[in-house]
Design a protein around this motif. Structure first.
Motif, PDB file in Angstrom:
ATOM      1  N   ALA A 161      40.733  31.916  47.592  1.00  0.00           N
ATOM      2  CA  ALA A 161      42.164  31.588  47.705  1.00  0.00           C
ATOM      3  C   ALA A 161      43.057  32.615  47.013  1.00  0.00           C
ATOM      4  O   ALA A 161      44.207  32.775  47.399  1.00  0.00           O
ATOM      5  CB  ALA A 161      42.433  30.200  47.123  1.00  0.00           C
ATOM      6  N   ASP A 162      42.570  33.285  46.011  1.00  0.00           N
ATOM      7  CA  ASP A 162      43.460  34.209  45.307  1.00  0.00           C
ATOM      8  C   ASP A 162      42.774  35.522  44.934  1.00  0.00           C
ATOM      9  O   ASP A 162      42.933  36.042  43.833  1.00  0.00           O
ATOM     10  CB  ASP A 162      44.136  33.540  44.091  1.00  0.00           C
ATOM     11  CG  ASP A 162      43.160  32.996  43.063  1.00  0.00           C
ATOM     12  OD1 ASP A 162      41.976  32.866  43.381  1.00  0.00           O
ATOM     13  OD2 ASP A 162      43.586  32.705  41.940  1.00  0.00           O
ATOM     14  N   THR A 163      42.038  36.046  45.920  1.00  0.00           N
ATOM     15  CA  THR A 163      41.406  37.355  45.779  1.00  0.00           C
ATOM     16  C   THR A 163      41.661  38.127  47.063  1.00  0.00           C
ATOM     17  O   THR A 163      41.582  37.554  48.143  1.00  0.00           O
ATOM     18  CB  THR A 163      39.885  37.180  45.545  1.00  0.00           C
ATOM     19  OG1 THR A 163      39.694  36.520  44.293  1.00  0.00           O
ATOM     20  CG2 THR A 163      39.160  38.519  45.529  1.00  0.00           C
TER      21      THR A 163
ATOM     22  N   ASN B 297      41.237  36.885  41.576  1.00  0.00           N
ATOM     23  CA  ASN B 297      41.683  35.634  40.931  1.00  0.00           C
ATOM     24  C   ASN B 297      43.075  35.769  40.305  1.00  0.00           C
ATOM     25  O   ASN B 297      43.261  35.621  39.102  1.00  0.00           O
ATOM     26  CB  ASN B 297      40.670  35.206  39.851  1.00  0.00           C
ATOM     27  CG  ASN B 297      39.342  34.796  40.460  1.00  0.00           C
ATOM     28  OD1 ASN B 297      39.243  34.603  41.675  1.00  0.00           O
ATOM     29  ND2 ASN B 297      38.339  34.650  39.629  1.00  0.00           N
ATOM     30  N   TRP B 298      44.053  36.040  41.179  1.00  0.00           N
ATOM     31  CA  TRP B 298      45.358  36.361  40.607  1.00  0.00           C
ATOM     32  C   TRP B 298      46.046  35.181  39.934  1.00  0.00           C
ATOM     33  O   TRP B 298      46.914  35.381  39.109  1.00  0.00           O
ATOM     34  CB  TRP B 298      46.280  37.034  41.616  1.00  0.00           C
ATOM     35  CG  TRP B 298      46.489  36.359  42.929  1.00  0.00           C
ATOM     36  CD1 TRP B 298      47.227  35.244  43.162  1.00  0.00           C
ATOM     37  CD2 TRP B 298      45.995  36.807  44.203  1.00  0.00           C
ATOM     38  NE1 TRP B 298      47.212  34.959  44.505  1.00  0.00           N
ATOM     39  CE2 TRP B 298      46.482  35.888  45.171  1.00  0.00           C
ATOM     40  CE3 TRP B 298      45.216  37.877  44.623  1.00  0.00           C
ATOM     41  CZ2 TRP B 298      46.187  36.031  46.525  1.00  0.00           C
ATOM     42  CZ3 TRP B 298      44.941  38.005  45.967  1.00  0.00           C
ATOM     43  CH2 TRP B 298      45.414  37.095  46.896  1.00  0.00           C
ATOM     44  N   ASN B 299      45.647  33.954  40.222  1.00  0.00           N
ATOM     45  CA  ASN B 299      46.303  32.839  39.531  1.00  0.00           C
ATOM     46  C   ASN B 299      45.897  32.747  38.063  1.00  0.00           C
ATOM     47  O   ASN B 299      46.660  32.254  37.243  1.00  0.00           O
ATOM     48  CB  ASN B 299      46.029  31.524  40.253  1.00  0.00           C
ATOM     49  CG  ASN B 299      46.810  31.459  41.548  1.00  0.00           C
ATOM     50  OD1 ASN B 299      48.029  31.563  41.537  1.00  0.00           O
ATOM     51  ND2 ASN B 299      46.121  31.357  42.665  1.00  0.00           N
TER      52      ASN B 299
ATOM     53  N   ALA C  90      45.555  26.394  40.757  1.00  0.00           N
ATOM     54  CA  ALA C  90      44.793  26.979  41.872  1.00  0.00           C
ATOM     55  C   ALA C  90      43.363  27.344  41.470  1.00  0.00           C
ATOM     56  O   ALA C  90      42.797  28.326  41.944  1.00  0.00           O
ATOM     57  CB  ALA C  90      45.507  28.189  42.463  1.00  0.00           C
TER      58      ALA C  90
ATOM     59  N   ARG D  10      55.257  32.844  39.894  1.00  0.00           N
ATOM     60  CA  ARG D  10      54.072  32.753  40.752  1.00  0.00           C
ATOM     61  C   ARG D  10      54.445  32.890  42.229  1.00  0.00           C
ATOM     62  O   ARG D  10      53.758  33.539  43.001  1.00  0.00           O
ATOM     63  CB  ARG D  10      53.372  31.416  40.483  1.00  0.00           C
ATOM     64  CG  ARG D  10      51.969  31.404  40.977  1.00  0.00           C
ATOM     65  CD  ARG D  10      51.164  30.300  40.336  1.00  0.00           C
ATOM     66  NE  ARG D  10      51.040  30.477  38.896  1.00  0.00           N
ATOM     67  CZ  ARG D  10      50.468  29.575  38.099  1.00  0.00           C
ATOM     68  NH1 ARG D  10      49.992  28.470  38.591  1.00  0.00           N
ATOM     69  NH2 ARG D  10      50.386  29.792  36.809  1.00  0.00           N
TER      70      ARG D  10
ATOM     71  N   ALA E 299      53.231  35.856  44.746  1.00  0.00           N
ATOM     72  CA  ALA E 299      52.582  35.541  46.023  1.00  0.00           C
ATOM     73  C   ALA E 299      53.326  36.186  47.185  1.00  0.00           C
ATOM     74  O   ALA E 299      52.712  36.709  48.113  1.00  0.00           O
ATOM     75  CB  ALA E 299      52.509  34.021  46.193  1.00  0.00           C
TER      76      ALA E 299
ATOM     77  N   ARG F 289      52.453  39.732  47.377  1.00  0.00           N
ATOM     78  CA  ARG F 289      51.103  39.890  47.894  1.00  0.00           C
ATOM     79  C   ARG F 289      51.068  39.762  49.419  1.00  0.00           C
ATOM     80  O   ARG F 289      50.266  40.388  50.093  1.00  0.00           O
ATOM     81  CB  ARG F 289      50.236  38.792  47.273  1.00  0.00           C
ATOM     82  CG  ARG F 289      48.777  39.015  47.387  1.00  0.00           C
ATOM     83  CD  ARG F 289      48.086  38.350  46.251  1.00  0.00           C
ATOM     84  NE  ARG F 289      48.737  38.678  44.996  1.00  0.00           N
ATOM     85  CZ  ARG F 289      48.740  39.883  44.449  1.00  0.00           C
ATOM     86  NH1 ARG F 289      48.130  40.878  45.039  1.00  0.00           N
ATOM     87  NH2 ARG F 289      49.339  40.100  43.319  1.00  0.00           N
TER      88      ARG F 289
ATOM     89  N   LEU G  92      49.773  30.376  48.665  1.00  0.00           N
ATOM     90  CA  LEU G  92      48.549  30.490  47.865  1.00  0.00           C
ATOM     91  C   LEU G  92      47.344  30.908  48.699  1.00  0.00           C
ATOM     92  O   LEU G  92      46.307  31.261  48.163  1.00  0.00           O
ATOM     93  CB  LEU G  92      48.257  29.172  47.143  1.00  0.00           C
ATOM     94  CG  LEU G  92      49.269  28.800  46.055  1.00  0.00           C
ATOM     95  CD1 LEU G  92      48.970  27.421  45.489  1.00  0.00           C
ATOM     96  CD2 LEU G  92      49.297  29.826  44.936  1.00  0.00           C
TER      97      LEU G  92
ATOM     98  N   ASN H 120      45.191  33.362  51.306  1.00  0.00           N
ATOM     99  CA  ASN H 120      45.024  34.807  51.367  1.00  0.00           C
ATOM    100  C   ASN H 120      45.958  35.428  52.376  1.00  0.00           C
ATOM    101  O   ASN H 120      46.079  34.938  53.483  1.00  0.00           O
ATOM    102  CB  ASN H 120      43.591  35.128  51.809  1.00  0.00           C
ATOM    103  CG  ASN H 120      42.749  35.629  50.654  1.00  0.00           C
ATOM    104  OD1 ASN H 120      43.298  36.161  49.690  1.00  0.00           O
ATOM    105  ND2 ASN H 120      41.467  35.460  50.749  1.00  0.00           N
TER     106      ASN H 120
END
Ligand code: ZN
Length: 329
Positions: free
Chosen positions: A57-59, A85-87, A216, A272, A276, A279, A323, A325
């Motif tokens: 979910a966050d890579t 793992n940006w969260n 997350a 956050r 996102a 990103r 959140l 990808n």
């Protein structure tokens, strides 16, 4: 060490690089420049040895976008940077390092060499002005990487199994002073663990799950390394705490949920959202935790692309899309 602009010219052009998609040991997938595929497999070998799991979910890696807070292309646009793992490893423009990456693991990644003895990676958490703890970028050239990775430099010392971990894994029915410490921490962050009695019961598990959902993390109700790190590095939303950024107001009402955000809101959840958006390739303006005109415009553009209701308000569906990808284009 090469500068970002030197790396841009070594790896140019941006956004049209031959890519390869790697499946990491955790099952998460990233797309990187073909020429850097072996290098990123070496990072994954170190992360696996460190028992550090990148979440899908966050890579992510390749993304055709401009650099955060600047005008040139990000190294992500060349497929030579990846974010993990940006969260739990947020980009911080205030220079404060927040990370759940064990330092031994980071050291091992930075220690990876090519067969020619060249360094391969640097870590965004070691940047001096801003901290980008999620971020690893290639510092070697295409030609240097062509010689291959020296796999004898890809190593991670295993932790001594006899040495007790400072923060044990906690789950339902556990008892003791560490459980009590967990309950106090949850309560301080605004999650109700029930009676603070050192018993990990249903109420405590519910609070853990709510905390994990809000950050997350994997929602399993078990407190492992990543949840501990998030618990211990998170700032409680107390109004008395001195902070340049105003605390979110709404999350306090229902801390288990992500807050609904709109123009005029401030705080770490806004930050956050901005990270996102960035990103996903939308420019929210400065990542400053302040929901202004630029951020609203980016939210509207994001909602349009995702075919969401275009209201500029970050509610449940927009949060979910943010959140997820980013899809490489
Ligand atoms: Zn990055």
């Amino acid at each position: 060490m090469r500068t970002t602009s030197q790396l841009r010219s070594l790896w140019s052009p941006a956004c049209s690089v031959p890519l390869t998609t790697l499946t990491l040991h955790s099952g998460a997938r990233i797309s990187v420049a073909k020429a850097a595929g072996e290098a990123f497999r070496a990072i994954d070998a170190v992360m696996q040895a460190a028992d550090y799991a990148p979440r899908s979910a966050d890579t992510g890696a390749f993304c055709c976008r401009k650099i955060t807070g600047g005008s040139g292309y990000s190294l992500h646009a060349y497929g030579i940077a990846a974010d993990y793992n940006w969260n739990s490893n947020p980009f911080r423009s205030d220079g404060r390092l927040v990370t759940d990456m064990p330092s031994r693991m980071v050291d091992a990644i930075v220690g990876i060499r090519t067969k020619g003895g060249q360094p391969v990676f640097r870590w965004g958490g070691a940047f001096t002005s801003v901290k980008d703890a999620m971020h690893f970028e290639v510092v070697a050239s295409r030609t240097e990487l062509q010689r291959g990775i020296d796999w004898s430099t890809v190593r991670m010392t295993k932790p001594d199994p006899k040495k007790p971990k400072t923060w044990p894994v906690l789950q339902l029915n556990d008892t003791g002073p560490t459980v009590q410490r967990l309950q106090k921490r949850l309560a301080k962050l605004g999650f109700d663990p029930g009676t603070i009695d050192g018993h990990f019961g249903a109420d405590t598990r519910r609070a853990v799950r709510e905390f994990q959902k809000s950050r997350a993390l994997d929602v399993d109700g078990t407190v492992g390394l990543q949840t501990w790190t998030a618990l211990l590095t998170d700032q409680p939303p107390t109004p008395d705490e001195k902070s340049p950024v105003k605390r979110d107001r709404r999350p306090d009402a229902d801390p288990g949920k992500l807050p609904i955000l709109e123009r005029g809101d401030e705080g770490r959840f806004v930050e956050r959202v901005q990270q996102a958006l960035n990103r996903h390739g939308f420019d929210p303006g400065a990542i400053d935790g302040s929901f202004g005109e630029d951020t609203e415009r980016a939210v509207l553009a994001f909602q349009k692309k995702q075919r969401l209701d275009r209201d500029g308000v970050v509610g449940e569906r927009t949060w979910k899309a943010l959140l997820a990808n980013p899809k490489p284009t």
